[in-house]
Design a protein around this motif. Structure first.
Motif, PDB file in Angstrom:
ATOM      1  N   CYS A 161      48.141  -5.959  -5.429  1.00 53.37           N
ATOM      2  CA  CYS A 161      47.284  -5.901  -6.613  1.00 53.37           C
ATOM      3  C   CYS A 161      45.908  -5.313  -6.307  1.00 53.37           C
ATOM      4  O   CYS A 161      45.263  -5.697  -5.331  1.00 53.37           O
ATOM      5  N   CYS A 220      47.906 -11.477  -4.449  1.00 54.33           N
ATOM      6  CA  CYS A 220      49.182 -10.758  -4.546  1.00 54.33           C
ATOM      7  C   CYS A 220      49.067  -9.462  -3.724  1.00 54.33           C
ATOM      8  O   CYS A 220      48.079  -8.726  -3.847  1.00 54.33           O
ATOM      9  N   LYS A 273      43.725 -13.316  -6.577  1.00 54.17           N
ATOM     10  CA  LYS A 273      43.413 -12.163  -5.711  1.00 54.17           C
ATOM     11  C   LYS A 273      44.337 -11.984  -4.523  1.00 54.17           C
ATOM     12  O   LYS A 273      44.005 -11.278  -3.587  1.00 54.17           O
ATOM     13  N   CYS A 309      40.258 -11.546 -10.683  1.00 56.04           N
ATOM     14  CA  CYS A 309      41.306 -12.570 -10.749  1.00 56.04           C
ATOM     15  C   CYS A 309      40.987 -13.617  -9.689  1.00 56.04           C
ATOM     16  O   CYS A 309      40.703 -13.264  -8.535  1.00 56.04           O
TER      17      CYS A 309
HETATM   18  S1  SF4 Z   1      48.920  -9.654  -9.668  1.00 56.94           S
HETATM   19 FE1  SF4 Z   1      48.192 -11.529  -8.643  1.00 56.94          FE
HETATM   20  S2  SF4 Z   1      46.160 -11.012  -7.851  1.00 56.94           S
HETATM   21 FE2  SF4 Z   1      46.699  -9.472  -9.357  1.00 56.94          FE
HETATM   22  S3  SF4 Z   1      45.835 -10.172 -11.270  1.00 56.94           S
HETATM   23 FE3  SF4 Z   1      47.919 -10.940 -11.209  1.00 56.94          FE
HETATM   24  S4  SF4 Z   1      47.799 -12.981 -10.288  1.00 56.94           S
HETATM   25 FE4  SF4 Z   1      45.863 -11.911  -9.873  1.00 56.94          FE
END
Ligand code: SF4
Length: 531
Positions: A174, A171, A169, A166
């Motif tokens: 995550c 969050c 990256k 992603c």
């Molecule tokens: S939660 Fe945030 S870091 Fe994880 S995939 Fe979704 S947008 Fe990307």
């Protein structure tokens, strides 16, 4: 011979719990094929029933890991606790997201940190030259035949990887941060789908990516810009190669992409509606509608972005398709226990969902889960403190949503009398059989009557549970049981007994004479009756 034990995975962007099969066992089988090593595949549920299923294997590669905890109807994922008891005692290789939660090594195992493909291939004796995700392309095709070993084959749905990683990256919770963004060549993805199709698979989900709309997007910008022209040709290529696909669905979409690029996203939504199959869902990782939580956890999408994206998908996707479900709807994921969460957070999330109802929009699925904390994420700073502290709020919130939102939404999406097609029966409890369509996030359907596992039935909606529906099967009037007849809305016990006593019917006139015109009309709707 090497055993491949599929303990099932459920990552935020990859599902492998039956009837799904994740790409990992397929890739591993492909590696072994490439190296000329014989292999044998078994799911963990098969292994639990008969541990001898992998008895001849000198080594076993175990795939496991649930980063998104939940209850699964199709199988019970392998847990950390079960790992030591897996046969043989030595010579086991452990791969999958489970390695991210391990605190040390487990005796008898060599564990390979996730993602594992390059390292595993090296350990197996192969030479690694390509360090991108295209590394798996050849194995994906070579290992496609593993699907035939799956106990549910051909009633399986293959999860297809388009890319990993992603761009955001950030969050706090995550686990996608472990992957760098790396796309698979679309031609290779189509080749993989074709290989699976050739082996008899008809159900697919383009589900292994963080945001389907940004597959092959322009990542040089602050927010990746989607490419609608590419999306159209990609879908066309799939259908050209595999014209008899029954299910083609997707999984994750980032609502921020739709909010940032409405024109491009509109075109992609139209492509999805045209080229994928009905019952499709774009799962939005909203996580929270509380700005304080959004800020403290670096979440990407804000409530107005998500609402905009919900509206746009509704505009094109809310119409009903041939299988009884709307073509394409959004789903929303919330995560609880994040930094900055207060009692107010629950209220904000509730208000957001109620706003959706008031606007008359459709959302197919709301997923509520508590955060699972991994050591390598910023959430490790507070751990599960909030989860523990807000346990009660979470329980109450869940109740309120199930009661005030889910049920109402189900009634709108699947009104009483709607015919849903191809419900695959999975288990039977007394005189109700439970099944689901082979689809992304399928609805649980309680079908009135006793049906064998793997029977496919068409059934009409007659009632609602909290997150499930009860449906009446489209069966012949002359073979319906008394119990089934009694459960047709508008047909009481007496009429049901009359019907049972007067059978077999040879014409609809005979039926009309027995039950009257009005009731005959009802029977015509729910049952197959003679002309
Ligand atoms: S939660 Fe945030 S870091 Fe994880 S995939 Fe979704 S947008 Fe990307």
């Amino acid at each position: 011979m090497i055993g491949i034990l599929d303990g099932y995975v459920d990552e935020p962007s990859c599902l492998g719990v039956p009837p799904y099969i994740s790409p990992y066992p397929r890739y591993i089988a492909g590696m072994l094929e490439r190296l000329g090593i014989r292999w044998k595949y078994a799911t963990v549920d098969e292994y639990r029933r008969n541990p001898e299923v992998l008895q001849k294997a000198k080594k076993v590669i175990v795939i496991a890991g649930i980063a998104v905890p939940g209850k699964y109807m199709g199988g019970r994922p392998l847990s950390l606790k079960e790992l030591p008891s897996i046969y043989p005692e030595k010579g086991k290789i452990l791969v999958g997201p489970i390695t991210l939660e391990m605190k040390g090594e487990i005796e008898g195992y060599t564990s390979i940190r996730f993602p594992f493909e390059h390292e595993l291939y090296r350990i197996l004796g192969g030479e690694v030259r390509d360090f991108s995700r295209n590394f798996v392309n050849e194995f994906a095709v070579l290992g496609a035949k593993i699907v035939k070993e799956h106990p549910d084959f051909p009633n399986i749905i293959c999860e297809i990887e388009t890319y990993k990683g992603c761009y955001w990256k950030r969050c706090s919770f995550c686990i996608e941060r472990i992957h760098r963004v790396s796309m698979r060549d679309p031609k290779a993805v189509v080749r993989e789908i074709k290989a699976l199709y050739t082996h008899g698979v008809r159900h697919f989900r383009l589900g292994n990516q963080t945001d389907f709309f940004t597959y092959m997007a322009d990542f040089s910008r602050e927010y990746p810009k989607p490419d609608p022209e590419f999306m159209r040709s990609f879908h066309r290529a799939i259908w050209r190669e595999c014209p008899k696909i029954k299910t083609l669905h997707l999984d994750n979409v980032n609502p921020k992409t739709i909010a940032e690029y409405p024109e491009e996203s509109r075109e992609i939504i139209k492509t999805v509606v045209c080229y994928q199959t009905p019952g499709n869902i774009a799962a939005f990782g909203m996580e929270s509608a509380d700005e304080r939580v959004i800020e403290k956890n670096n979440l990407l999408a804000h409530p107005e972005d998500v609402m905009f994206a919900i509206e746009m998908i509704n505009r094109y996707g809310r119409y009903t398709g041939f299988n009884g479900l709307p073509y394409f709807l959004p789903g929303i994921n919330f995560v609880f226990g994040l930094k900055g969460e207060t009692k107010e957070t629950f209220q904000r999330n509730y208000d957001f969902l109620m706003d959706i109802l008031e606007r008359g929009l459709l959302v197919r699925r709301v997923n509520l889960r508590q955060v699972k904390v991994f050591d390598f994420t910023p959430m490790a700073e507070i751990g599960e403190k909030k989860v523990r502290r807000h346990k009660r709020y979470f329980r109450l919130f869940k109740e309120k949503i199930r009661e005030n939102f889910d049920r109402k939404m189900l009634e709108k999406i699947l009104p009483k009398g709607r015919l849903i097609r191809d419900v695959r029966i999975e288990e039977r409890h007394g005189r109700i059989s439970f099944g689901r369509q082979l689809a992304t996030y399928p609805i649980l359907v309680g079908v009135v009557g006793s049906f064998e596992r793997n029977t496919f039935v068409d059934a009409r909606v007659v009632d609602y549970g909290r997150r499930s529906i009860t449906a009446f099967p489209k069966i012949d009037i002359n073979s319906a049981s008394l119990y089934q007849l009694m459960h047709i809305p508008g047909i009481g016990e007496r009429t049901a007994s009359n019907i049972a006593a007067m059978r077999p019917f040879r014409s609809s006139d005979e039926i009309e004479r027995t039950v009257g015109r009005e009731r005959a009309k009802i029977l015509r709707k729910y049952l197959i009756i003679p002309d």
